[in-house]
Design a protein around this motif. Structure first.
Motif, short mmCIF file in Angstrom:
data_model
loop_
_atom_site.label_atom_id
_atom_site.label_comp_id
_atom_site.label_asym_id
_atom_site.label_seq_id
_atom_site.Cartn_x
_atom_site.Cartn_y
_atom_site.Cartn_z
N ALA A 1 21.41 -3.86 -11.41
CA ALA A 1 21.15 -2.54 -10.89
C ALA A 1 20.80 -2.67 -9.33
CB ALA A 1 20.41 -1.78 -11.73
N LEU A 2 21.11 -1.85 -8.65
CA LEU A 2 20.67 -1.64 -7.17
C LEU A 2 19.09 -1.22 -7.41
CD1 LEU A 2 23.19 -0.05 -4.78
CD2 LEU A 2 22.36 -2.50 -4.83
N ALA A 3 18.40 -1.96 -6.62
CA ALA A 3 16.97 -1.57 -6.57
C ALA A 3 16.70 -0.63 -5.44
CB ALA A 3 15.85 -2.63 -6.18
N GLU A 4 16.07 0.51 -5.47
CA GLU A 4 15.97 1.61 -4.31
C GLU A 4 14.35 1.48 -4.21
OE1 GLU A 4 16.96 5.68 -2.73
OE2 GLU A 4 16.59 5.47 -4.96
N VAL A 5 13.78 1.21 -3.08
CA VAL A 5 12.32 1.05 -2.86
C VAL A 5 12.24 2.37 -1.69
CG1 VAL A 5 10.58 -0.23 -1.72
CG2 VAL A 5 12.34 -1.33 -3.33
N PHE A 6 11.08 2.89 -2.02
CA PHE A 6 10.79 3.95 -0.73
C PHE A 6 9.16 3.81 -0.58
CE2 PHE A 6 8.49 7.90 -0.06
CZ PHE A 6 9.10 8.23 1.04
N VAL A 7 8.89 3.52 0.73
CA VAL A 7 7.59 3.33 1.13
C VAL A 7 7.02 4.33 2.15
CG1 VAL A 7 7.79 0.88 0.54
CG2 VAL A 7 7.99 1.65 2.90
N ILE A 8 5.79 4.38 2.24
CA ILE A 8 5.00 5.40 3.62
C ILE A 8 4.12 4.37 3.99
CG2 ILE A 8 3.82 7.14 3.95
CD1 ILE A 8 4.91 8.73 1.75
N SER A 9 4.29 3.94 5.37
CA SER A 9 3.08 3.29 5.91
C SER A 9 2.59 4.01 7.04
CB SER A 9 4.00 2.08 6.56
OG SER A 9 4.87 1.29 5.58
N SER A 10 1.53 3.55 7.59
CA SER A 10 0.51 4.16 8.62
C SER A 10 0.08 3.16 9.59
CB SER A 10 -0.47 5.26 8.04
OG SER A 10 -1.53 4.35 7.34
N ASP A 11 -0.31 3.55 10.74
CA ASP A 11 -0.78 2.66 11.76
C ASP A 11 -2.33 2.97 11.88
OD1 ASP A 11 -0.46 4.85 13.71
OD2 ASP A 11 1.15 3.69 14.52
N SER A 12 -2.89 2.11 12.84
CA SER A 12 -4.13 2.26 13.30
C SER A 12 -4.52 3.85 13.97
CB SER A 12 -4.71 1.24 14.19
OG SER A 12 -3.85 0.98 15.10
N ASN A 13 -3.31 4.34 14.64
CA ASN A 13 -3.56 5.67 15.17
C ASN A 13 -3.22 6.84 14.43
OD1 ASN A 13 -4.19 4.42 17.77
ND2 ASN A 13 -1.79 3.78 17.94
N GLY A 14 -3.08 6.51 13.08
CA GLY A 14 -2.73 7.68 12.20
C GLY A 14 -1.37 8.11 11.96
N ASN A 15 -0.35 7.35 12.67
CA ASN A 15 1.04 7.83 12.71
C ASN A 15 1.48 7.34 11.05
OD1 ASN A 15 1.23 8.68 15.27
ND2 ASN A 15 1.31 6.76 15.84
N ARG A 16 2.22 8.11 10.60
CA ARG A 16 2.70 7.69 9.38
C ARG A 16 4.42 7.70 9.29
NH1 ARG A 16 2.26 11.07 5.49
NH2 ARG A 16 1.30 9.81 3.73
N SER A 17 4.98 6.90 8.62
CA SER A 17 6.43 6.84 8.48
C SER A 17 6.86 6.43 7.31
CB SER A 17 7.12 5.86 9.66
OG SER A 17 6.79 4.62 9.20
N THR A 18 8.22 6.78 6.77
CA THR A 18 8.84 6.39 5.60
C THR A 18 9.82 5.27 5.80
OG1 THR A 18 10.60 8.09 5.72
CG2 THR A 18 8.73 8.79 4.56
N GLY A 19 9.92 4.61 4.77
CA GLY A 19 10.82 3.75 4.65
C GLY A 19 11.58 3.41 3.51
N ARG A 20 13.09 3.13 3.66
CA ARG A 20 13.81 3.07 2.39
C ARG A 20 15.03 1.87 2.39
NH1 ARG A 20 14.97 7.44 -0.96
NH2 ARG A 20 13.99 8.99 0.62
N SER A 21 14.97 1.40 1.39
CA SER A 21 15.97 0.56 1.29
C SER A 21 16.68 0.05 -0.14
CB SER A 21 15.50 -0.76 1.64
OG SER A 21 16.65 -2.16 1.40
N THR A 22 18.05 -0.21 -0.18
CA THR A 22 18.71 -0.37 -1.57
C THR A 22 18.90 -1.73 -1.36
OG1 THR A 22 20.60 0.61 -0.58
CG2 THR A 22 19.24 1.95 -2.07
N ASN A 23 19.05 -2.51 -2.43
CA ASN A 23 19.49 -4.03 -2.50
C ASN A 23 19.36 -4.49 -3.93
OD1 ASN A 23 19.06 -7.10 -1.90
ND2 ASN A 23 19.51 -6.24 -0.08
N GLN A 24 20.24 -5.62 -4.28
CA GLN A 24 20.21 -5.96 -5.75
C GLN A 24 18.95 -6.67 -5.84
OE1 GLN A 24 24.46 -7.20 -5.54
NE2 GLN A 24 24.53 -6.82 -7.40
N ASP A 25 18.30 -7.41 -4.89
CA ASP A 25 17.18 -8.15 -4.95
C ASP A 25 16.07 -7.17 -4.70
OD1 ASP A 25 15.00 -9.97 -4.02
OD2 ASP A 25 16.37 -11.58 -3.82
N ILE A 26 15.08 -7.21 -5.56
CA ILE A 26 13.99 -6.35 -5.49
C ILE A 26 12.95 -6.70 -4.30
CG2 ILE A 26 11.70 -5.51 -6.51
CD1 ILE A 26 13.31 -5.70 -9.16
N VAL A 27 12.87 -7.91 -4.27
CA VAL A 27 12.04 -8.59 -3.12
C VAL A 27 12.67 -8.20 -1.85
CG1 VAL A 27 10.83 -10.50 -1.92
CG2 VAL A 27 11.18 -10.45 -4.40
#
Length: 512
Positions: free
Chosen positions: A465-491
Motif C-alpha cells: 500500500a502507498l504510505a501517505e505522510v502529512f506533517v506540520i513544521s515550524s521555524d524559529s520565527n513562528g512560521n508554519r507549513s504543511t508537507g505531504r508525500s505518498t510513497n510505497q516506502d514509509i521512510v
C-alpha cells in the motif's frame, strides 16, 4: 456485415423453440458445491431475487434429503412467488411423497441410464430402470404433479436406450425430458447432433442440464437452444458440483446480446444477485468472470481507455448498466494520458501541465513496480503534487537504512542543499526517527525547524500500500507549513513530506 444482419442470419439458421424457459438450480445443484450449505433464510433471499429477476422455474432443493429441505421449500412456497417451484426426486415413491409434503407441484425426477450408472451405482438392468422410471412418472402424475424426467448421465448413455426410456416416460405422462451432461463431456458438435436427433423424434419439450468440467457448459447450452431445446438448467455464477453448471448470467446475456434473443429477464439485477450468491455460498468470483466479475468492465490499456471514453462499444460488447455492473478505469503501467485526465476530472482535481506530468510519471512508475494503482492512491498522489512546494532548494539524493537485533536503526541520508550535497548518518528509535534526525542535522545551518505534527496513513490495504505522510513544521520565527508525500516506502514518504514542509518554510524565509 452489421450486427443486425448477423442476428437475422443466425436466427434463420436456428431451430429455436417458441418459448425458452430458464430453470435455475442454484438452490439445489448449486448448494451441492462442496463446502456450501445454505440456511432456510438464505435460500429464501436467493429465491426472492431469482423471482424478481424473472426466471421461469426455481429448483428449491431435494426434499427427501432432509426435513430442513422440506421446511425451506414450504417457506419459499409461502412467499407466493411468480416463478414455478421445483423439487428434485429420485425414482422412489418416498421421494415423490417428500416433494408433495413440501407443497410443491413440479417434480424433477431422475435415474441413471448410462452403463456406468447401471452397472456400478444402481446395479440394475435396462428393463428394471425403464420400469422404475415409468412407475414413478405415473405415480407423480396420479398425484397431480408436473413431471420433468431426467436420464442421469444421458450423454454417456447408448442412443437407442436413451430414446427407449424417453419414449416410455412420455407414454407415462412426462411433461419435460431432461438431458443431463452429468460429467460435462459434451462438445458443441455432439450437442448439435444429439439435440437435433431428439427434437426430430419427440414432441415433448426438451430440457438440458449441462456441467462445466471442460468449460463448455454455456457453449453447449447455447448450441442446444439453437437446435430447439425448450429449457436450460442454470445456476447463478455457474456454481455447482465440481466445476459447476451453465452460468445463468452468461447464458442469458449471450442470448440477449450475441443472438438478439431477449428472454424478458430484468438483467440489471444480475450483479446484485451474483454478489449475494457469492457472499452466501462463500464462493468468490474470479475477477475475470464474464458478466459479473470485477474486471468485466475494467480497462487499463491507454488504447482501450481512449476508445471507451469516445464510445464504450469500442471495447465493451454490452454496457455495464445492462447487468447492474459499473465501468472502472484502472490505473497502472498501461495507463494512458486520456485515462488519467478522465480520472482526475471525475474527482475534480485540476493540475497544470507540469503537475499532471509528474503525477502521470508516478503512476507509470508504480505500475512498473507491479502495483495496481487505486483511485485512493491517485487522489493522494495528486493532492501531494498540488500541495508540494513549487521550488525545492533541498532535494534528497540518497537514503540507506541499517538495522540489526538489539541495535538502534541507523539512517544515512544525502541531501542537495542549494546545489551542494551533504551526507550524514543518525540513529533513532526506529528507521523513520533515524532518517528525520539525519535530515535535521543536515539542514541545521540552513533552517532551524520543529516537527509539530506527523501523521502516517496507508492508502489501501496490503503490504504494498502507498504510505501517505502529512506533517506540520515550524521555524524559529513562528512560521508554519504543511508537507505531504505518498510513497510505497514509509521512510522515504516521511523524508519527502518533511522536506516539502521545509522547502515551503525556506521560501517564506527568503521572501521576507
Amino acid at each position: 456485415m452489421t450486427l443486425k444482419n448477423m442476428e437475422t442470419l443466425k436466427k434463420e439458421d436456428m431451430n429455436l423453440a417458441d418459448k425458452i424457459y430458464i430453470f435455475d438450480t442454484t438452490l439445489r445443484d448449486g448448494e451441492q458445491t462442496p463446502g456450501v450449505a445454505l440456511t432456510v433464510d438464505e435460500k429464501i433471499q436467493i429465491a426472492q431475487k431469482l423471482n424478481n429477476l424473472g426466471v421461469d422455474k426455481i429448483e428449491v432443493g431435494f426434499p427427501a434429503s432432509s426435513p430442513g429441505e422440506v421446511n425451506a421449500a414450504r417457506k419459499i412456497k409461502a412467499r407466493d412467488l411468480d416463478s414455478t417451484l421445483v423439487g428434485l426426486a429420485r425414482c422412489l415413491v418416498s421421494d415423490i411423497d417428500a416433494v408433495i409434503d413440501a407443497d410443491l407441484d413440479y417434480v424433477h425426477s431422475f435415474i441413471g441410464t448410462s452403463p456406468l450408472h447401471r452397472d456400478y451405482k444402481l446395479k440394475m438392468s435396462k428393463d428394471e430402470i425403464v420400469q422404475k422410471a415409468v412407475n414413478i412418472v405415473e405415480y407423480a402424475k396420479d398425484h397431480g404433479l408436473t413431471v420433468e424426467f431426467s436420464a442421469e448421465d444421458a450423454t454417456r448413455t447408448e442412443r437407442d436406450f436413451l430414446f427407449e426410456i424417453f419414449n416410455e416416460v412420455v407414454g407415462a405422462g412426462a411433461d419435460f425430458l431432461d438431458i443431463p451432461d452429468t460429467v460435462g463431456v459434451l462438445t458443441p458438435i455432439v450437442t448439435h447432433e444429439l439435440i437435433t436427433d431428439l427434437k426430430n423424434n419427440f414432441k415433448t419439450p426438451l430440457s438440458v442440464h449441462f456441467h462445466n468440467d471442460f468449460g463448455l457448459a454455456t457453449a453447449n447450452t447455447l448450441t442446444a437452444i439453437e437446435c430447439g431445446a425448450n429449457q436450460a438448467h442454470v445456476t447463478v455464477n455457474g456454481v455447482g458440483e465440481r466445476t459447476g453448471n451453465c452460468s445463468l448470467e452468461e447464458l442469458v446475456m449471450s442470448l440477449k446480446v450475441a443472438y438478439g434473443i431477449d428472454l424478458g429477464l430484468d438483467t440489471a439485477r444480475f450483479y446484485s444477485l451474483s454478489t449475494l450468491v457469492s457472499r452466501l455460498t462463500g464462493i468468490k468470483m474470479p475477477i475475470n468472470k464474464p458478466i459479473v466479475g470485477a474486471n468485466a468492465f475494467a480497462h487499463e490499456s491507454g488504447i482501450h481507455v481512449h476508445g471507451i471514453l469516445n464510445n464504450a462499444s469500442t471495447y465493451e460488447p454490452m454496457s455495464p448498466e445492462m447487468v447492474g455492473h459499473s465501468r472502472r478505469i484502472v490505473l497502472g503501467k498501461h495507463t494512458g494520458v486520456n485515462a488519467l485526465k478522465s480520472k482526475l476530472k471525475d474527482y475534480h482535481i485540476d493540475l497544470n501541465e507540469n503537475q499532471f506530468r509528474k503525477v502521470f510519471d508516478e503512476i507509470k512508475s508504480l505500475g512498473d513496480s507491479g502495483k495496481c494503482v487505486t483511485d485512493d492512491d491517485l487522489i493522494a498522489i495528486a493532492i501531494t503534487e498540488l500541495s508540494s512546494a513549487r521550488e525545492t532548494p533541498i532535494v534528497i539524493k540518497g537514503l540507506s537504512i541499517s538495522m540489526g537485533a538489539n541495535v538502534s536503526p541507523t539512517a544515512t541520508v544525502k541531501l542537495e542543499i542549494d546545489g551542494v550535497e551533504k551526507e550524514t548518518a543518525s540513529t533513532g528509535v526506529g528507521p523513520v526517527d533515524a532518517a528525520l534526525n539525519a535530515v535535521r542535522e543536515l539542514i541545521q545551518d540552513t533552517l532551524d525547524i520543529e516537527l509539530e505534527e506527523y501523521n502516517l496513513e496507508a492508502i489501501t490495504g496490503g503490504t504494498d500500500a502507498l504510505a501517505e505522510v502529512f506533517v506540520i513544521s515550524s521555524d524559529s520565527n513562528g512560521n508554519r507549513s504543511t508537507g505531504r508525500s505518498t510513497n510505497q516506502d514509509i521512510v522515504m514518504a516521511s523524508i519527502l513530506a518533511v522536506l516539502d514542509s521545509i522547502n515551503k518554510l525556506l521560501l517564506i524565509k527568503r521572501s521576507i
